[in-house]
Design a protein around this motif. Structure first.
Motif, PDB file in Angstrom:
ATOM      1  N   ASP A  18       0.849  -1.186   0.000  1.00 20.69           N
ATOM      2  CA  ASP A  18       0.000   0.000   0.000  1.00 20.69           C
ATOM      3  C   ASP A  18       0.888   1.240   0.000  1.00 20.69           C
ATOM      4  O   ASP A  18       1.899   1.277   0.706  1.00 20.69           O
ATOM      5  CB  ASP A  18      -0.900   0.001   1.253  1.00 20.69           C
ATOM      6  N   ARG A  19       0.512   2.254  -0.801  1.00 17.85           N
ATOM      7  CA  ARG A  19       1.246   3.526  -0.918  1.00 17.85           C
ATOM      8  C   ARG A  19       2.518   3.450  -1.770  1.00 17.85           C
ATOM      9  O   ARG A  19       3.336   4.359  -1.718  1.00 17.85           O
ATOM     10  CB  ARG A  19       1.656   4.102   0.455  1.00 17.85           C
ATOM     11  N   CYS A  20       2.674   2.378  -2.549  1.00 16.98           N
ATOM     12  CA  CYS A  20       3.903   2.274  -3.349  1.00 16.98           C
ATOM     13  C   CYS A  20       3.799   3.078  -4.648  1.00 16.98           C
ATOM     14  O   CYS A  20       4.797   3.275  -5.335  1.00 16.98           O
ATOM     15  CB  CYS A  20       4.230   0.814  -3.658  1.00 16.98           C
ATOM     16  N   THR A  23      -1.319   2.997  -8.210  1.00 18.02           N
ATOM     17  CA  THR A  23      -2.471   3.629  -8.856  1.00 18.02           C
ATOM     18  C   THR A  23      -2.025   4.761  -9.781  1.00 18.02           C
ATOM     19  O   THR A  23      -2.495   4.866 -10.919  1.00 18.02           O
ATOM     20  CB  THR A  23      -3.472   4.113  -7.786  1.00 18.02           C
ATOM     21  N   ARG A 100      -3.031  -4.986  -8.766  1.00 19.24           N
ATOM     22  CA  ARG A 100      -3.106  -6.159  -7.871  1.00 19.24           C
ATOM     23  C   ARG A 100      -3.726  -7.384  -8.551  1.00 19.24           C
ATOM     24  O   ARG A 100      -4.672  -7.262  -9.328  1.00 19.24           O
ATOM     25  CB  ARG A 100      -3.903  -5.884  -6.585  1.00 19.24           C
ATOM     26  N   SER A 104      -0.935 -10.442  -4.775  1.00 24.98           N
ATOM     27  CA  SER A 104      -1.510  -9.806  -3.589  1.00 24.98           C
ATOM     28  C   SER A 104      -2.294 -10.833  -2.787  1.00 24.98           C
ATOM     29  O   SER A 104      -2.215 -10.872  -1.553  1.00 24.98           O
ATOM     30  CB  SER A 104      -2.475  -8.674  -3.973  1.00 24.98           C
ATOM     31  N   TYR A 148      -1.003   5.535   6.541  1.00 21.90           N
ATOM     32  CA  TYR A 148      -1.983   4.575   6.047  1.00 21.90           C
ATOM     33  C   TYR A 148      -3.390   5.034   6.383  1.00 21.90           C
ATOM     34  O   TYR A 148      -3.592   5.863   7.257  1.00 21.90           O
ATOM     35  CB  TYR A 148      -1.729   3.196   6.663  1.00 21.90           C
ATOM     36  N   GLU A 151      -8.200   1.150   6.395  1.00 19.94           N
ATOM     37  CA  GLU A 151      -8.537  -0.224   6.046  1.00 19.94           C
ATOM     38  C   GLU A 151      -7.738  -1.235   6.850  1.00 19.94           C
ATOM     39  O   GLU A 151      -6.661  -0.954   7.372  1.00 19.94           O
ATOM     40  CB  GLU A 151      -8.381  -0.453   4.531  1.00 19.94           C
ATOM     41  N   TYR A 153      -5.733  -3.785   6.482  1.00 16.44           N
ATOM     42  CA  TYR A 153      -4.333  -4.211   6.338  1.00 16.44           C
ATOM     43  C   TYR A 153      -3.326  -3.062   6.397  1.00 16.44           C
ATOM     44  O   TYR A 153      -2.129  -3.293   6.275  1.00 16.44           O
ATOM     45  CB  TYR A 153      -4.148  -4.956   5.008  1.00 16.44           C
ATOM     46  N   GLU A 154      -3.831  -1.835   6.538  1.00 17.77           N
ATOM     47  CA  GLU A 154      -2.944  -0.674   6.440  1.00 17.77           C
ATOM     48  C   GLU A 154      -2.261  -0.365   7.767  1.00 17.77           C
ATOM     49  O   GLU A 154      -2.499   0.669   8.398  1.00 17.77           O
ATOM     50  CB  GLU A 154      -3.735   0.521   5.881  1.00 17.77           C
ATOM     51  N   GLN A 159       2.265  -4.837   7.081  1.00 22.85           N
ATOM     52  CA  GLN A 159       2.894  -4.571   5.773  1.00 22.85           C
ATOM     53  C   GLN A 159       4.313  -5.166   5.716  1.00 22.85           C
ATOM     54  O   GLN A 159       4.775  -5.581   4.658  1.00 22.85           O
ATOM     55  CB  GLN A 159       2.930  -3.066   5.484  1.00 22.85           C
TER      56      GLN A 159
END
Ligand code: FDM
Length: 212
Positions: A18-20, A23, A100, A104, A148, A151, A153-154, A159
């Motif tokens: 996440d945040r890599c 998107t 993903r 994932s 994060y 959600e 998993y954040e 991580q």
């Protein structure tokens, strides 16, 4: 140009913590390929628009609780319900950029302690990506990027485990890109790698299935 109508599209997957920046990079890649005249679509998993996707979405938002095995199989089912559409799009020449995929699925579930082989099993027979772009960033570094969200998993500790799981999943289809570089530098590497991949598919590289 050599984009003949009988050549297939490429299956390109973006993976990472996440945040890599997945998107951002997938939307830039979409515009780039469109400008070059390719037929291309951008997808993401989980696909939250289906019934299964809505169950996943509620789980991720901590609005429902599910057993770890159950949610794992729902994520997998969410890919299976898109498999035939994915195959027909690729065969008709559409390149798919997917945010993903099965990696994932296995990385997040095995980070909870589930057996990795068990996690991989329901993915057998899904289409294998032609290219996996792994946007590499340390969990600490990712956490610093605006923090994060809410959600499930954040969280930094989780991580870190996901990052370890991803490492064991690397295979020949992976291209590891340093996601801490400036956005334009990441984009440049993404473009180069993707063009090679698209060309190989146009030249007749066959579609294959997981796991390779
Ligand atoms: N995730 C995503 C999984 O745990 N398994 C999967 O199969 C997939 C596709 O769902 F934390 C996790 C990864 C992430 C969360 O993803 C939602 P997005 O990219 O934030 O929507």
């Amino acid at each position: 140009n050599n984009l003949s109508s009988d050549s297939r599209g490429a299956l390109i997957v973006l993976e990472g913590l996440d945040r890599c920046g997945k998107t951002t990079q997938s939307s830039r890649l979409l515009s780039y390929l469109e400008e070059l005249g390719h037929t291309v679509e951008s997808w993401r998993f989980p696909d939250r628009t289906t019934n299964v996707g809505q169950m996943i979405s509620s789980y991720l938002a901590n609005k429902s609780h599910l057993d770890d095995h159950t949610i794992h199989l729902l994520f997998s089912a969410n890919r299976w319900e898109k498999r035939s559409l994915m195959e027909s799009k690729l065969k008709s020449g559409t390149t798919l950029i997917i945010d993903r995929y099965s990696y994932s699925g296995v990385a997040f579930s095995s980070a909870k302690g589930l057996n990795m082989e068990w996690c991989k099993a329901p993915e057998i027979g899904l289409l294998a990506p032609d290219l996996v772009l792994y946007l590499d960033i340390s969990p600490e570094n990712a956490a610093e990027r605006g923090g994060y969200g809410e959600e499930r998993y954040e969280k930094l500790e989780f991580q870190k485990k996901v990052a370890q799981s991803y490492k064991t999943l690397r295979d020949a289809s992976w291209k590891i890109i340093d996601a801490t570089l400036p956005i334009e530098d990441v984009e440049k590497q993404v473009r180069e790698t993707v063009l090679n991949c698209v060309e190989a598919c146009v030249k007749g590289k066959p579609l294959s299935e997981l796991w390779l």
